[in-house]
Each structure stands twice: as C-alpha cells, then as structure tokens.
Write a protein that holds these residues in place. Sequence first.
Motif, PDB file in Angstrom:
ATOM      1  N   ALA A 223       0.805  -1.216   0.000  1.00  0.00           N
ATOM      2  CA  ALA A 223       0.000   0.000   0.000  1.00  0.00           C
ATOM      3  C   ALA A 223       0.843   1.275   0.000  1.00  0.00           C
ATOM      4  CB  ALA A 223      -0.919   0.009   1.226  1.00  0.00           C
ATOM      5  N   GLY A 224       2.145   1.148   0.296  1.00  0.00           N
ATOM      6  CA  GLY A 224       2.988   2.337   0.373  1.00  0.00           C
ATOM      7  C   GLY A 224       3.665   2.684  -0.941  1.00  0.00           C
ATOM      8  N   THR A 226       3.438   1.456  -3.964  1.00  0.00           N
ATOM      9  CA  THR A 226       2.802   1.097  -5.237  1.00  0.00           C
ATOM     10  C   THR A 226       1.938   2.266  -5.703  1.00  0.00           C
ATOM     11  OG1 THR A 226       2.704  -1.182  -4.420  1.00  0.00           O
ATOM     12  CG2 THR A 226       1.449  -0.671  -6.428  1.00  0.00           C
ATOM     13  N   PRO A 227       2.368   2.965  -6.773  1.00  0.00           N
ATOM     14  CA  PRO A 227       1.628   4.152  -7.231  1.00  0.00           C
ATOM     15  C   PRO A 227       0.180   3.801  -7.586  1.00  0.00           C
ATOM     16  CG  PRO A 227       3.712   3.896  -8.441  1.00  0.00           C
ATOM     17  CD  PRO A 227       3.517   2.656  -7.631  1.00  0.00           C
ATOM     18  N   MET A 228      -0.726   4.740  -7.393  1.00  0.00           N
ATOM     19  CA  MET A 228      -2.140   4.532  -7.713  1.00  0.00           C
ATOM     20  C   MET A 228      -2.300   4.031  -9.149  1.00  0.00           C
ATOM     21  SD  MET A 228      -3.495   5.378  -4.828  1.00  0.00           S
ATOM     22  CE  MET A 228      -5.275   5.351  -5.105  1.00  0.00           C
ATOM     23  N   ARG A 231      -2.049   0.137  -9.782  1.00  0.00           N
ATOM     24  CA  ARG A 231      -2.790  -0.786  -8.932  1.00  0.00           C
ATOM     25  C   ARG A 231      -3.861  -1.558  -9.674  1.00  0.00           C
ATOM     26  NH1 ARG A 231      -3.317   1.887  -3.027  1.00  0.00           N
ATOM     27  NH2 ARG A 231      -1.138   2.497  -2.890  1.00  0.00           N
ATOM     28  N   LEU A 236     -11.554  -2.119  -4.673  1.00  0.00           N
ATOM     29  CA  LEU A 236     -12.118  -0.969  -5.385  1.00  0.00           C
ATOM     30  C   LEU A 236     -13.190  -1.457  -6.371  1.00  0.00           C
ATOM     31  CD1 LEU A 236     -12.105   2.078  -5.979  1.00  0.00           C
ATOM     32  CD2 LEU A 236     -10.318   1.646  -7.683  1.00  0.00           C
TER      33      LEU A 236
ATOM     34  N   ASN B 246      -9.921   6.146  -2.888  1.00  0.00           N
ATOM     35  CA  ASN B 246      -9.229   6.010  -4.172  1.00  0.00           C
ATOM     36  C   ASN B 246      -9.163   7.363  -4.888  1.00  0.00           C
ATOM     37  OD1 ASN B 246      -8.146   4.160  -6.302  1.00  0.00           O
ATOM     38  ND2 ASN B 246      -9.882   4.995  -7.443  1.00  0.00           N
ATOM     39  N   GLY B 249      -6.567   9.585  -3.366  1.00  0.00           N
ATOM     40  CA  GLY B 249      -5.243   9.171  -3.845  1.00  0.00           C
ATOM     41  C   GLY B 249      -4.950   9.726  -5.230  1.00  0.00           C
ATOM     42  N   LEU B 250      -5.935   9.627  -6.119  1.00  0.00           N
ATOM     43  CA  LEU B 250      -5.734  10.098  -7.499  1.00  0.00           C
ATOM     44  C   LEU B 250      -5.614  11.616  -7.561  1.00  0.00           C
ATOM     45  CD1 LEU B 250      -8.255   7.741  -9.352  1.00  0.00           C
ATOM     46  CD2 LEU B 250      -5.745   7.615  -9.411  1.00  0.00           C
ATOM     47  N   CYS B 257      -0.497   7.843  -1.932  1.00  0.00           N
ATOM     48  CA  CYS B 257      -1.033   6.482  -1.929  1.00  0.00           C
ATOM     49  C   CYS B 257      -2.183   6.441  -0.945  1.00  0.00           C
ATOM     50  CB  CYS B 257       0.036   5.472  -1.548  1.00  0.00           C
ATOM     51  SG  CYS B 257       1.149   5.143  -2.912  1.00  0.00           S
TER      52      CYS B 257
END
Lengths: 406, 406
Positions: A223-224, A226-228, A231, A236, B246, B249-250, B257
């Motif tokens: 979760a840290g 790993t770029p959005m 993913r 989600l 989400n 994050g985006l 993240c």
Amino acid sequence: AINGSRLWDSLMEMAKIGATPKGGVCRLALTDLDKQGRDLFVQWCRDAGCTITVDAIGNIFARRPGRNNALPPILMGSHLDSQPTGGKFDGVYGVLAGLEVVRTLNDLNYQTEAPIEVVAWTNEEGSRFAPAMVASGVFAGTFDLEYGLSRKDLDGKTMGEELARIGYAGDAPIRGRELGAYFEAHIEQGPILEAEDKTIGVVTDCQGQRWYEITFTGQEAHAGPTPMSRRRDALLGAARVVEAVNRIGLEHAPYACATVGLMQIHPNSRNVIPGRVFFTVDFRHPDDAVLAEMDAKLRDAVARVAQETGLETEFEQIWYYAPVKFDAGCVEAVRGAVAELGYSNRDMVSGAGHDACYLARVTPTSMIFIPCVDGISHNEIEHAHPEWCEAGCNVLLRAVVAKADA
Amino acid sequence: AINGSRLWDSLMEMAKIGATPKGGVCRLALTDLDKQGRDLFVQWCRDAGCTITVDAIGNIFARRPGRNNALPPILMGSHLDSQPTGGKFDGVYGVLAGLEVVRTLNDLNYQTEAPIEVVAWTNEEGSRFAPAMVASGVFAGTFDLEYGLSRKDLDGKTMGEELARIGYAGDAPIRGRELGAYFEAHIEQGPILEAEDKTIGVVTDCQGQRWYEITFTGQEAHAGPTPMSRRRDALLGAARVVEAVNRIGLEHAPYACATVGLMQIHPNSRNVIPGRVFFTVDFRHPDDAVLAEMDAKLRDAVARVAQETGLETEFEQIWYYAPVKFDAGCVEAVRGAVAELGYSNRDMVSGAGHDACYLARVTPTSMIFIPCVDGISHNEIEHAHPEWCEAGCNVLLRAVVAKADA
Ligand SMILES: NC(=O)NCCC(=O)O
Ligand SMILES: NC(=O)NCCC(=O)O
C-alpha cells in the motif's frame, strides 16, 4: 383454539439453544446447536405421539395419523436453522406452530380424516450453505440429492458430511410420496402488516430471486510504494459493484431488493492492496421480467467495473427461482380461516424466500404471515408479540383441519 | 566483499519457516512461526560469536564487540515478521544482510573500532497488530512500552501475551543506551529501481503516513422483504468510502497512496443487509501538508457518506508519522560505499514505512534499497535477484565499517 402460552413457551425454550447476548439466536444449519434444536423438536413430537422419519437431506417429518391413512398427508412446517445473528421466530415459529396444532388436536381428541405432518426443513437460511431452501428444493425435485449434499460452507465442509456428523442423514425416501397440501406459517420479516395494523397476511405470491457469486482478482501489492496508477485493487472493483447493486435496486423501486450481504477480502491486511475479493449479490422482484432486467444490468456493471479496474472476474448466478403463485385452494383455506376468526388481514407477496416456494411445485401450497416488530428480521432484535403468534397458529389449525377433512 | 551465496542460502533457509504454497511466506508477528524464525536467527548469531539480548518488546540485538566497547554501537537490521501472504525478502533481507556483515568480518578477522549489532525488530508489518513499526517506535520513545504491549490482534490477543507465550519478552533495558548509527537494508517494494535499471537506492527520505480505523453501524435486516428506502446498509457506506479513498489518492497523484486494505462485514451473510462494517484506511505522502489535506478530505467524505446512508460512525486516526529526512552523514556513508563499489544508483524516497523511520529520531540513520522484481511486495511472488541482495549487503558492509571505524 390453540394454546397460545404453550406455543410461546416452546418458542422461548427453543430460543435458548444458540441464544446470543443481544437476545437473538445463532443456530446455523447442521452445527451442534442445530442438532440440539432438532433433538428437542423430535422429543416434543414423540411426546405428542408422532412418529418421526428423516430423509437423506435431513428433513424431519413428524406424523400424526388420520382416520384414513391411505390419504396423502397435509404438511405444515418451516425450518429450525437461523442466521448467524438471527432471531427467535424466523422459521422456528412455523415449525412450532405446526407442533402446537398437533398438541391442540391431541387435547381435543380430534382425529383428522387425512394424516397430518409437521416438517422441519434442513438449511433454509442459505447462510452457512448456499443457496437457501436447498433441502426443500431437493424434496421438491428442483435439485438433485447429490447437489444438496455437496453444498459447501466457507470452510469447505459439505452438507453431507455435516448431516452424517450430527446424525441427521436419514433413510426415508425423498420423493415419490403423494402429499395433500403444505401450509407454512412465518413472520412477515418486513414492515407492511405492522404499519397497516393487520394481524394476518394471506400470502398469495412470493417474489422471484437471483443469487450471484462474484470474485474479482487483481494484484496484491504494498500500500505504500505502489503508485495509484499501477494498482489493480480488487476491493475498489467490489466497492463499485456494491454501489451498482444499490443503484439497480433503486431503479426498480419500490419492489426491487438488491443486496451485497457477504464479502471476503484477501489477504485483508491494512497495508496490502487487496488482491482478491469474493462477494455475493441477492436480487429480488415479484415480476420475473424485471428480475431479468436487473440481471442484465448487473452483468453490464460487473463487466464495466472489471474493465475500468483491470480486474479478472469470476461471475456465477448460483441460484434463481421465478416468482411463485400459491395454490388458489390453499389461499382460500387460509382466507376462510381468517374470516371465521375475524382477524384483520391483507393479501401479501412474500419478500423472503420460503420452503413453501419449492413445495408449491409438488403440492398445493400457501403461507400465513404474522407481523414482526418494526419489520425487522435477520437480526437479533427480531420480535413477534405473543398475540400475533397465537393468531397465526389458530389460522394454521383451521386451514390444516379444513384440508385434512376435505 | 561479502559472501553472496551464503547470504542467499540463509535467506532461502529462513523462507522455509512459514513457507506458503505460492512461494511466499506467512510468518505473522509473535506466532509460533515467528518464534521459529527468531530462534533460527538467534542460533545463527550465536554461531557467529555474537551475544544476544532481548528487550521487553521482543526486539533482538546480536552484538559483535569492537576494539573500544565504550563506544556506542553501530546498529543494522530490520524485521523477521511477514504479511499473511508476504514474500521471502521484506524485512528478512535487512536482518540477514546484517548477519552476513558479521560473518564476513569474522572471515576477514576484522575488528571494528566500535561494536556492531544486528537487530530484529518485533512486529514491523503492522498486519497482525496495528500499527506497523510499533516495537522500533517503543525503542525510540515514540510509544510507551505499555502501549506497545497492549496492541491487540483481531482475536483480542495482545502483543504482551504473545511475547510471553513465545518466550521473547526479554529484560534488556529498552532505552538509555547511546547508539552510533543505524543502517537498514531493504527491498524497495516499489517499481522505480528496476524500471530505471539501478542496483542501489540511496534512501534520503521516507514519506509520511496516516492510518485510520472506521466502523459504520446501520441496521441488520432481511435482504428480501426490507424495501431499499428503509435500509441502513453499512456496506454501502463502506463502499462509498473505498471509492472516496481512491479518489483522494488520485487527486494527489503521482505521489499520494491511498488504500483500504482490511474490511470486516457483520454478520456477513448473503441474505442479510450488513449491519456493521469495520475497515481501515492507509494514506501516504512525502509532503506533510498534502497528507493533512488528504486527512481533511477523508473526514469530509466519511461524514457525507454517513449522512447519505443514515449510518453511525466511529472514526479514529490510529497512527500518524510525518515524512522523515534521514541523517546526511549516514546518507553520505551509503553514497560513498556505492561509489567505491561502482553500483548504478539513484536517490530515493521510501514509499513504505520502516523501523529506520523511528530509529532516525534517536540516532543518525539511513537506508539502502535494492530492487524487487516488478516492484511487487506484500505478495507471495515477491522476488529479488541474488546479485541485488549481494550488492546491497556489500554497501551495508562498507557503510557500517566506515561508521564503526570513524
Ligand atoms: N425466510 C427466510 O429468511 N428465508 C431465507 C431465504 C431468503 O433469503 O429469502
Ligand atoms: N516495509 C514494510 O513493508 N513496512 C510495513 C509498514 C508499511 O506499511 O509501510
């Protein structure tokens, strides 16, 4: 008239088996607690002079002979298993109302023409083992016995193994018996009767139902770092389907129901992007064509979400039954009993599925509803007042005797 | 130079403890398997001539004396616990690279000026017990010992109970010792080094982090007869927050993240509207001001969703640490070692949290990253090539010796 306090006492006695701290019951199908509940029911039926048979899917039949035992029996009953956080009435009420009818006939020394039987169907809830009503479905020939016995819980245990373990894999033949009729008394599990201050629901129909199992697979990752943008988050995707399911329900208001009740997240760790999510969808509607529209919308939504999120999909409709119309003669028998007794009442479509839905495929069938407080069921606070329980059981008595003596 | 194949063999030997079918490791903090991993590490350190001490939160220190043992020791290490579906390298690599440094110095018969110590920190992952890095946080004085010992897993077992059970509640004093420096070697757990074909990451910073626990409570009710308009569906609320997380994050791409990794649905039954959902949120950003903006947006989103859906909310930020800047001297020691060895490299900000983040509060600290295949970590397929492991360990050796002899 039946003995309302004896019925109530039996309900409260049975509710001790699997009692939860918040006043409910957890007696999941084919657990040790279910066995205890079954044993108590069998004992009570023997005490009332009935003979017991159990079939290979664990359905229990307690028979009270009639004057003419060549006649097909009139069945009445429901189920003893509960939800994980269930109430004291869902299912149990219909079984113990049947027992109370037998006890009352014993008190009155009344012999019906046809024999009558009280039945407790296995695993009606569909919570531990999906789908619901699987054992009445096997009885009615909708499912193979093999299918029924091979249903698995989330730990991989099968109904067949668990039936054998608790000693309820019986040897009575499942099919081939002629039946006279089936009546099921049940709490409404919804808000209508109470809102309209009616004591009895004369159930004419049951809405149709579709159950689905969906698995989204993405990629577990940290979760840290790993770029959005990289993913593939299975949760989600599942969240978007939960939203879509709710929207589909609202689009077909006021009758549609659409629910995601179960979800399992893997690996379910705070700092891991979920790699796999398994979840279920429950759709209901009284009109089969609308149910089909809802199905199409769900398939679209799942495909769209999978594409947006880059997830792999397993999608299966694991259960479907079309809306059910109950037998006019049985409905009339209930309506007649209600009229004689003078209870306030209305016709109803059942929102929940019931064993009666499958029984309707093999014998004339109908149901009797009583209210439940605030329309709440599948909840530990589920409650039905003693007067309601008594009233429904009086209706059951008259309808059954009318049929048995017809 | 260190012995790359000895390091690799130790990594593979340790990976047998808790090995999973898909080639990963499940060695959750303070389980029997964690105890086995600790025992093996302690045995290896003793074989290498080290003396072992364990503190009250279970951190293990293996000491190799220097020429001047009055000097504060140079520490190197990481953690031995893993995610439920973790890999063979996350954490273990830094611990066994430290051990390999000791073994190499033994081979060379090289005595450093200051003593050196290899450390294995308890429960870095934060998966079984939240938050992460809790034992290095206790060591660094960020958390009280009481706080650390009272962390609970989802079954209600505390770290204190579990430390005692596996025999790793030690008696070495936790604080008050002066340290010379701390170096932690680790896999990157993200995609940057591999994508740029660099062997070493010189870690200058670590991004900040906020963890939340949220519980939505609605009302359990039957999925069939409960109209959409009367529902208070806790899973619908949770799904909307997953979507909001989400989106947050985006909105702060490319560095933010935002993850929901854990969710528990109650009662989790197919035909019951979920009455309660517990879930977690993990936010990260290298800029503390942005992290605060993300926090504000999350609070807004949760309040809005609760209002829309009629849910009751429990909301708690259970963990926060601001972005960390590592010690310039330690970073220079790593950069110098990399330059001498001629490895391709780049400066990096750590996306994951590490024990080094807390150690940085009490002693000069920095980190050495090596790549991992496809940037994948917290996954059973996590992999790092032997050359990478060897290179990172060579850098660690030189940086540690430089500091110990300074
Ligand atoms: N009556 C009842 O709760 N049945 C369970 C099957 C369903 O979900 O409708
Ligand atoms: N390195 C690592 O996986 N740490 C776990 C704590 C975090 O989630 O960053």
